[in-house]
Design a protein around this motif. Sequence first.
Motif, short mmCIF file in Angstrom:
data_model
loop_
_atom_site.label_atom_id
_atom_site.label_comp_id
_atom_site.label_asym_id
_atom_site.label_seq_id
_atom_site.Cartn_x
_atom_site.Cartn_y
_atom_site.Cartn_z
N CYS A 13 -28.77 29.06 25.54
CA CYS A 13 -27.41 29.42 25.14
C CYS A 13 -26.96 30.76 25.71
N MET A 14 -27.85 31.49 26.32
CA MET A 14 -27.51 32.83 26.82
C MET A 14 -27.20 32.85 28.32
N VAL A 15 -27.39 31.76 29.01
CA VAL A 15 -27.16 31.75 30.46
C VAL A 15 -25.68 31.60 30.78
N GLN A 16 -25.05 30.58 30.24
CA GLN A 16 -23.68 30.22 30.61
C GLN A 16 -22.67 31.36 30.48
N PRO A 17 -22.68 32.15 29.40
CA PRO A 17 -21.66 33.20 29.29
C PRO A 17 -21.71 34.24 30.42
N PHE A 18 -22.87 34.44 31.00
CA PHE A 18 -23.02 35.42 32.08
C PHE A 18 -22.93 34.76 33.45
N ASP A 19 -23.42 33.55 33.55
CA ASP A 19 -23.50 32.82 34.81
C ASP A 19 -22.14 32.66 35.48
N GLN A 20 -21.10 32.60 34.69
CA GLN A 20 -19.78 32.32 35.23
C GLN A 20 -18.93 33.58 35.43
N GLN A 21 -19.54 34.75 35.33
CA GLN A 21 -18.80 36.00 35.49
C GLN A 21 -18.78 36.43 36.96
N TRP A 74 -22.66 41.19 23.14
CA TRP A 74 -22.42 41.30 21.70
C TRP A 74 -21.69 40.07 21.17
N GLN A 75 -20.83 39.48 21.98
CA GLN A 75 -20.04 38.34 21.53
C GLN A 75 -20.83 37.02 21.55
N GLN A 76 -22.07 37.05 22.03
CA GLN A 76 -22.90 35.84 22.09
C GLN A 76 -23.94 35.78 20.98
N THR A 77 -24.11 36.87 20.23
CA THR A 77 -25.21 36.97 19.28
C THR A 77 -24.71 37.33 17.89
N ASP A 78 -25.58 37.15 16.91
CA ASP A 78 -25.34 37.70 15.58
C ASP A 78 -26.16 38.99 15.52
N PRO A 79 -25.52 40.13 15.73
CA PRO A 79 -26.26 41.39 15.79
C PRO A 79 -26.75 41.88 14.44
N THR A 80 -26.49 41.12 13.38
CA THR A 80 -26.94 41.50 12.04
C THR A 80 -28.19 40.72 11.62
N ASP A 81 -28.70 39.87 12.48
CA ASP A 81 -29.84 39.01 12.15
C ASP A 81 -31.04 39.39 13.02
N ALA A 82 -32.00 40.09 12.45
CA ALA A 82 -33.16 40.57 13.20
C ALA A 82 -34.26 39.51 13.35
N PHE A 83 -34.14 38.39 12.65
CA PHE A 83 -35.24 37.42 12.60
C PHE A 83 -34.93 36.11 13.29
N GLY A 84 -34.03 36.15 14.25
CA GLY A 84 -33.67 34.96 14.99
C GLY A 84 -32.18 34.92 15.22
N GLN A 85 -31.73 33.81 15.74
CA GLN A 85 -30.31 33.63 16.00
C GLN A 85 -29.94 32.20 15.66
N TYR A 153 -27.12 20.88 25.20
CA TYR A 153 -26.67 22.27 25.17
C TYR A 153 -25.55 22.43 24.14
N ALA A 154 -24.58 21.55 24.15
CA ALA A 154 -23.45 21.64 23.21
C ALA A 154 -23.95 21.56 21.77
N ARG A 155 -24.89 20.69 21.51
CA ARG A 155 -25.45 20.54 20.17
C ARG A 155 -26.18 21.83 19.75
N ASN A 156 -26.97 22.40 20.65
CA ASN A 156 -27.70 23.62 20.36
C ASN A 156 -26.78 24.83 20.24
N HIS A 157 -25.66 24.78 20.91
CA HIS A 157 -24.73 25.91 20.97
C HIS A 157 -23.71 25.88 19.83
N ALA A 158 -23.61 24.80 19.08
CA ALA A 158 -22.53 24.59 18.11
C ALA A 158 -22.47 25.69 17.04
N ARG A 159 -23.58 26.02 16.42
CA ARG A 159 -23.56 27.06 15.37
C ARG A 159 -23.22 28.42 15.94
N ARG A 160 -23.71 28.69 17.14
CA ARG A 160 -23.39 29.96 17.81
C ARG A 160 -21.88 30.01 18.10
N GLU A 161 -21.36 28.93 18.60
CA GLU A 161 -19.92 28.85 18.93
C GLU A 161 -19.07 29.08 17.67
#
Length: 171
Positions: A13-21, A74-85, A153-161
């Motif tokens: 889930c971390m590749v696509q947001p940067f890959d297209q910049q 910062w917009q791709q993560t939950d910066p308040t969760d130290a034990f996973g995402q 990917y879409a299924r894995n990315h849904a909660r993050r989205e």
Amino acid sequence: MERMIFAGGCFWCMVQPFDQQPGVYSVLSGYTGGHTENPTYEEVCSHTTGHTEAVEIIFDPAVLSYEELLNIYWQQTDPTDAFGQFQDRGDNYRPVIYYENEAQRQAAEASKAQLAASGRFSQPIVTTIEPAQTFYPAEEYHQDYYRKHPENYARNHARREQFMNEHWGEH
């Protein structure tokens, strides 16, 4: 070109947001921050290597600055969760900004402080900022996962989205 390494949960889930910049030359999924040389996906998932799933980004700072990449991070993560995402739990999914040099460390610390002061999150910002260590590329089947397996990917990315939309607006 410069290099930066971000960990923010599942590397799929971390590749696509940067890959297209513009200015990003490559984004590679891999493992870093642990004590095992050349770890496998299975070893990292066993929580015995100390590694996080991460992405290595090679970019042209004349086109896209480190600070701009931090804002995307910062917009791709939950910066308040130290034990996973999101649905991915455990130390191998913890959010980390790995810095390559003092300038990156200072920029990451300033960016984190700015986010904390923004009031966007009611809980503390717990993303760690750590020195870069050896980055081990993940197995080939993990590379460009969002392109190879768009439905999964879409299924894995849904909660993050959903989280991103709640905290940052529609993506």
